[in-house]
Design an enzyme around this catalytic site. Structure first.
Site, short mmCIF file in Angstrom:
data_model
loop_
_atom_site.label_atom_id
_atom_site.label_comp_id
_atom_site.label_asym_id
_atom_site.label_seq_id
_atom_site.Cartn_x
_atom_site.Cartn_y
_atom_site.Cartn_z
N GLY A 172 55.34 29.79 85.53
CA GLY A 172 54.08 29.40 84.90
C GLY A 172 52.99 29.28 85.94
N SER A 173 51.77 29.66 85.58
CA SER A 173 50.70 29.71 86.58
C SER A 173 49.36 29.26 86.01
CB SER A 173 50.56 31.14 87.11
OG SER A 173 50.30 32.04 86.02
N GLY A 174 49.42 28.39 85.02
CA GLY A 174 48.18 27.85 84.47
C GLY A 174 47.61 26.78 85.37
N TRP A 192 48.11 23.41 85.51
CA TRP A 192 49.09 22.49 86.06
C TRP A 192 50.12 23.25 86.90
CZ3 TRP A 192 49.85 18.46 88.37
CH2 TRP A 192 50.91 17.56 88.23
N GLY A 193 50.52 24.43 86.47
CA GLY A 193 51.47 25.22 87.24
C GLY A 193 50.94 25.57 88.62
N LYS A 217 54.65 19.40 78.45
CA LYS A 217 54.35 18.26 77.60
C LYS A 217 54.38 18.71 76.15
CE LYS A 217 51.90 15.49 81.01
NZ LYS A 217 50.73 14.66 81.33
N LYS A 271 52.44 11.40 73.37
CA LYS A 271 51.15 10.78 73.74
C LYS A 271 49.97 11.59 73.24
CE LYS A 271 50.12 13.78 77.23
NZ LYS A 271 48.86 14.37 77.69
N ARG A 289 42.26 16.42 77.06
CA ARG A 289 41.70 17.49 76.23
C ARG A 289 41.88 17.21 74.74
NH1 ARG A 289 43.70 23.80 75.99
NH2 ARG A 289 41.75 24.70 75.23
N ASN A 290 43.02 16.67 74.36
CA ASN A 290 43.25 16.38 72.94
C ASN A 290 42.24 15.36 72.42
OD1 ASN A 290 45.86 17.80 71.97
ND2 ASN A 290 46.39 17.02 73.99
#
Length: 317
Positions: A21-23, A25-26, A132, A230, A295-296
């Site tokens: 993964g590379s977003g 957080w990644g 998450k 959460k 963000r949510n």
């Protein structure tokens, strides 16, 4: 599968780390892992491989840009990832001979990517999930650590906490919770003994820095559930902000939401520990952060203010 293994000067096996993964957080966690891999040459190979689902960035492959600029301008602009982070678009190449997998994918892609990895990894590898979310199948709920462990047939820990990726990457202080699998039938009877576990020696060493502190709990399911549930509380906090009901109402929602998450976890996953929800960063602290700036919360607030649906708002960024 056949395996090869690099060893340190004292003959110990070096851990080869691959981030799946590379977003946002990644990329941030790959940067931290790269720093710690270089700082611990007797435990880790220096290069951190980061699997990137290839896409175009201003006319160039994103992996090419990352490897040339040592930055992920698409998802974490302005942050130097380190010269020892290598972006790899080929999943099979990325996982070859890896002994430590950091799984940080969007939840909707996890099952498919794990199936592509199954049977192609070392049998002695280990994984940690930073996802998450939770997986639904046949009217049942599964933490992603369970999904990963089942598909790859390797042990999977979990890392979660009040960790806004941009702040962590920028070096702002934060803490996180590492949940590791129970060893045998009994839990560790002291925190000092817990820190001696092989999973802790691997993941805590890979992730912890003076400004990114790691606490350990023997509760993978609890850590996973906190990271997923959460978000529901954060949506409620955003609705309250949009309606301008004030801080008292939002504080009440945060408290009630925390207890609902705790009760849900203890009811449907009896092995979880109350302290994970009520005392650790993955629980109470992550709810605070998500309800103040996540963000949510922002999407929910804008839904109220603009009368637009969540999909429209997400498309607008």
């Amino acid at each position: 599968m056949a395996t090869t293994s690099n060893k340190s000067s004292d003959g110990n096996r070096l851990e080869k780390v691959t981030v799946i993964g590379s977003g946002n957080w990644g990329s941030a966690i790959a940067m931290i892992a790269a720093i710690n891999a270089e700082a611990n040459p007797k435990q880790f190979e220096p290069t951190i491989t980061m699997w990137v689902k290839e896409e175009d960035f201003k006319g160039h492959p994103l992996t090419e840009v990352i490897n040339e600029k040592h930055e992920n301008p698409r998802y974490l602009p302005g942050i130097n990832l380190g010269q020892n982070v290598h972006a790899e678009p080929d999943l099979e190449k990325a996982i070859t001979d890896a002994t430590a997998f950091v799984i940080v994918l969007p939840h909707q892609f996890v099952e498919n990517v794990m199936k592509q990895m199954a049977g192609k990894i070392r049998p002695d590898a280990r994984a940690v999930t930073l996802i998450k979310g939770i997986h639904f199948q046949d009217n049942q709920i599964f933490p992603f650590a369970s999904v990963i462990q089942k598909e790859l047939n390797i042990p999977c820990s979990a890392l979660c906490g009040a960790n806004i990726a941009n702040e962590v990457a920028a070096g702002s202080f934060s803490e996180s919770t590492l949940g590791i699998p129970a060893s045998g039938k009994e839990r560790a009877d002291s925190y000092a003994k817990l820190l001696e576990r092989p999973e802790v020696r691997l993941w805590k060493t890979l992730f912890e820095t003076p400004k990114f502190r790691i606490r350990v709990v023997e509760d993978v399911e609890g850590v996973c559930l906190c990271g997923a549930l959460k978000n529901v509380v954060a949506l409620a906090a955003g609705f309250i902000d949009g309606l301008e009901w004030g801080d008292n109402a939002k504080s009440a929602i945060m408290r009630i939401g925390l207890m609902e998450i705790h009760d849900f976890g203890r009811e449907f996953f009896p092995s979880t520990k109350s302290a994970t929800f009520l005392q650790e960063s993955c629980g109470v602290a992550d709810i605070m952060t998500s309800c103040m700036g996540g963000r949510n919360r922002k999407v929910a607030m804008e839904m109220v203010k603009s009368a637009k649906g969540s999909i429209s708002l997400l498309r607008l960024g």
